[in-house]
Design a protein around this motif. Structure first.
Motif, PDB file in Angstrom:
ATOM      1  N   LYS A  80      36.671  45.288  31.984  1.00 52.55           N
ATOM      2  CA  LYS A  80      37.145  46.645  31.228  1.00 52.55           C
ATOM      3  C   LYS A  80      37.854  46.410  30.160  1.00 52.55           C
ATOM      4  CE  LYS A  80      36.490  49.846  34.899  1.00 52.55           C
ATOM      5  NZ  LYS A  80      37.015  50.500  36.089  1.00 52.55           N
ATOM      6  N   GLY A  81      39.068  45.420  30.199  1.00 49.73           N
ATOM      7  CA  GLY A  81      40.043  44.982  29.426  1.00 49.73           C
ATOM      8  C   GLY A  81      39.411  44.367  28.182  1.00 49.73           C
ATOM      9  N   LEU A 122      37.925  31.266  42.038  1.00 51.19           N
ATOM     10  CA  LEU A 122      39.312  32.207  41.757  1.00 51.19           C
ATOM     11  C   LEU A 122      39.141  33.318  40.533  1.00 51.19           C
ATOM     12  CD1 LEU A 122      41.812  29.315  41.972  1.00 51.19           C
ATOM     13  CD2 LEU A 122      41.106  30.844  43.859  1.00 51.19           C
ATOM     14  N   PRO A 123      39.969  34.234  40.536  1.00 50.98           N
ATOM     15  CA  PRO A 123      40.014  35.187  39.392  1.00 50.98           C
ATOM     16  C   PRO A 123      40.005  34.459  38.188  1.00 50.98           C
ATOM     17  CG  PRO A 123      41.264  36.280  41.050  1.00 50.98           C
ATOM     18  CD  PRO A 123      40.933  34.644  41.536  1.00 50.98           C
ATOM     19  N   MET A 124      39.132  34.683  37.085  1.00 49.87           N
ATOM     20  CA  MET A 124      38.951  34.216  35.860  1.00 49.87           C
ATOM     21  C   MET A 124      38.277  35.008  34.798  1.00 49.87           C
ATOM     22  SD  MET A 124      39.473  31.542  33.835  1.00 49.87           S
ATOM     23  CE  MET A 124      40.092  30.007  34.824  1.00 49.87           C
ATOM     24  N   TYR A 125      39.260  35.512  33.907  1.00 44.79           N
ATOM     25  CA  TYR A 125      38.891  36.209  32.705  1.00 44.79           C
ATOM     26  C   TYR A 125      39.909  36.385  31.649  1.00 44.79           C
ATOM     27  CZ  TYR A 125      40.964  39.862  35.668  1.00 44.79           C
ATOM     28  OH  TYR A 125      41.403  40.382  36.689  1.00 44.79           O
ATOM     29  N   ALA A 126      39.597  36.229  30.523  1.00 41.16           N
ATOM     30  CA  ALA A 126      40.691  36.121  29.389  1.00 41.16           C
ATOM     31  C   ALA A 126      41.893  36.906  29.629  1.00 41.16           C
ATOM     32  CB  ALA A 126      39.894  36.312  28.130  1.00 41.16           C
ATOM     33  N   GLU A 127      41.675  38.251  30.088  1.00 44.46           N
ATOM     34  CA  GLU A 127      42.339  39.453  29.942  1.00 44.46           C
ATOM     35  C   GLU A 127      43.578  39.240  31.272  1.00 44.46           C
ATOM     36  OE1 GLU A 127      39.407  39.994  27.561  1.00 44.46           O
ATOM     37  OE2 GLU A 127      39.313  39.814  29.757  1.00 44.46           O
ATOM     38  N   LEU A 128      43.318  38.032  31.804  1.00 50.82           N
ATOM     39  CA  LEU A 128      44.175  37.862  33.161  1.00 50.82           C
ATOM     40  C   LEU A 128      45.428  37.797  32.957  1.00 50.82           C
ATOM     41  CD1 LEU A 128      43.645  37.731  36.448  1.00 50.82           C
ATOM     42  CD2 LEU A 128      43.339  35.429  36.225  1.00 50.82           C
ATOM     43  N   LYS A 129      46.408  38.297  33.327  1.00 46.85           N
ATOM     44  CA  LYS A 129      47.754  38.171  32.882  1.00 46.85           C
ATOM     45  C   LYS A 129      48.557  37.094  33.630  1.00 46.85           C
ATOM     46  CE  LYS A 129      48.421  43.334  32.016  1.00 46.85           C
ATOM     47  NZ  LYS A 129      49.274  44.411  32.484  1.00 46.85           N
ATOM     48  N   ASP A 130      49.188  36.403  32.986  1.00 46.11           N
ATOM     49  CA  ASP A 130      50.087  35.464  33.470  1.00 46.11           C
ATOM     50  C   ASP A 130      50.716  35.504  34.837  1.00 46.11           C
ATOM     51  OD1 ASP A 130      49.500  33.335  31.532  1.00 46.11           O
ATOM     52  OD2 ASP A 130      51.339  33.993  30.306  1.00 46.11           O
TER      53      ASP A 130
END
Length: 392
Positions: free
Chosen positions: A37-38, A371-379
């Protein structure tokens, strides 16, 4: 102290913990394995404007928007040609046909890959021959290939699994020795590099998926083949279009596997962002690699000569189900790629493989998590995942 004062004091003492827990829950709810979505909110206007152009031109199947993407993606991969098709599985199928592979032929395929790699072989009537992965990189074990080669072997498919290139030079050396074709399965690796060179032009052809969840994913289903060979390029153009170059004249049995205009329009927009998105994935992966310190978690080994795009970030652990349950309780939801290796799938039971034939692939299937992995994942979300893993 009066009774009501004691109760009030107790409530006040528990309030910080309650607020901390509520804050943690708010963070945890934002950490799925993948969230598209992001990305699509960021580029929504551009994509819709591109759709409008397709609509105005009624170029819904093939046409100028597909051609624009083919040219752009070929340039991105550093190849002479790219052919857009309806999905990545079709890309594998048509590439096999372009190589002349068919009934009676055998093709070496990694046991540790998504099943579509093998489908591309089977659809032609040929037989996939599965080879184990290594215990550390989880890529095709090049030391085990030669034992599987017979007089019927025609090609080897190397998979850039999880976005990490396979050992291209080692596979190419085997292909040269035995006069075999080499095919790249780059479904998860748009933008990955091998010794500084983009994947897609090392083999006779390379096949890509643009499924929505990929690093470069269409708004719909799509796939493609890259090559530097003009003969393969022209053959693919025919195969995807009912075996026809001139309309209504069919020179061979072909297929209806054209890329759609709307899908290609969305890919044209996303192609402008893919390098930045891949770099963000690399930054997330670096945090995982440097900061996950739990001895219970094993990471994929990465040779110096690969530049992964981290379509997936896979780890293994002795008690996969226990770790999965623990993470779910913390509202982290990993993926599972893949719970059954190809050689043990029911669809290939007739080939006679059994447990123990590909032990590394089997171990991975039983012990891996993505593990969670997508460009919009926050630090802060990445930090929470790491902290949670290190406490396991």
């Amino acid at each position: 102290m009066l009774w009501w004062q004691a109760i009030l004091l107790k409530l006040l003492n528990t309030l910080p913990k309650y607020l901390c827990d509520m804050e943690m829950i708010a963070v945890q709810e934002r950490i799925p394995c993948l969230d598209l979505k992001g990305q699509h909110q960021q580029i929504k206007r551009e994509v819709f404007e591109a759709f409008e152009k397709v609509y105005e031109n009624t170029a819904f199947s093939g046409g100028p928007f597909v051609e624009e993407f083919e040219q752009g993606f070929a340039a991105f991969c550093g190849t002479k040609y790219a052919v857009g098709v309806n999905n990545g599985t079709s890309a594998l199928h048509l590439a096999m046909l372009a190589l002349g592979i068919g009934p009676g032929d055998e093709v070496i395929v990694p046991a540790n890959t998504f099943i579509a790699t093998a489908w591309g072989v089977s659809y032609t009537g040929a037989t996939p021959v599965f080879v184990d992965c290594t215990s550390d990189t989880w890529q095709l074990d090049t030391t085990k290939i030669e034992d599987k080669i017979t007089s019927n072997t025609k090609a080897i498919v190397g998979v850039h699994l999880y976005g990490q290139p396979f050992n291209i030079e080692a596979v190419a050396a085997v292909c040269k020795k035995y006069k075999l074709f080499m095919l790249e399965d780059g479904a998860q690796a748009q933008g990955a590099r091998y010794k500084g060179i983009p994947v897609g032009g090392f083999g006779e052809m390379a096949c890509f998926s643009f499924y929505p969840g990929k690093n470069l994913g269409a708004c719909g289903e799509a796939g493609g083949v890259t090559t530097n060979n003009e003969a393969y390029y022209k053959h693919l153009l025919s195969l995807r279009n009912h075996g026809s170059v001139v309309r209504y004249y069919h020179n061979e049995v072909g297929y209806n596997m054209r890329m759609g205009g709307l899908e290609s329009a969305s890919l044209n927009v996303k192609l402008k962002y893919i390098t930045a998105w891949n770099n963000r994935r690399r930054a997330i992966a670096k945090q995982y690699q440097q900061q996950i310190t739990s001895p219970k978690i094993q990471l994929q080994v990465q040779p110096d000569w690969v530049e992964s795009v981290y379509h997936l970030f896979v780890v293994t652990t002795a008690d996969r189900d226990g770790l999965l349950k623990y993470l779910n309780e913390k509202s982290i939801f990993p993926g599972l790629h893949y719970p059954v290796p190809c050689h043990l799938q029911k669809a290939y039971a007739h080939l006679g493989y059994k447990e123990g034939d590909c032990p590394n692939a089997e171990y991975l299937a039983n012990h891996c998590l993505s593990l969670p992995m997508y460009a919009e994942l926050k630090d802060e979300d990445v930090a929470y995942v790491i902290e949670t893993l290190n406490r396991y």
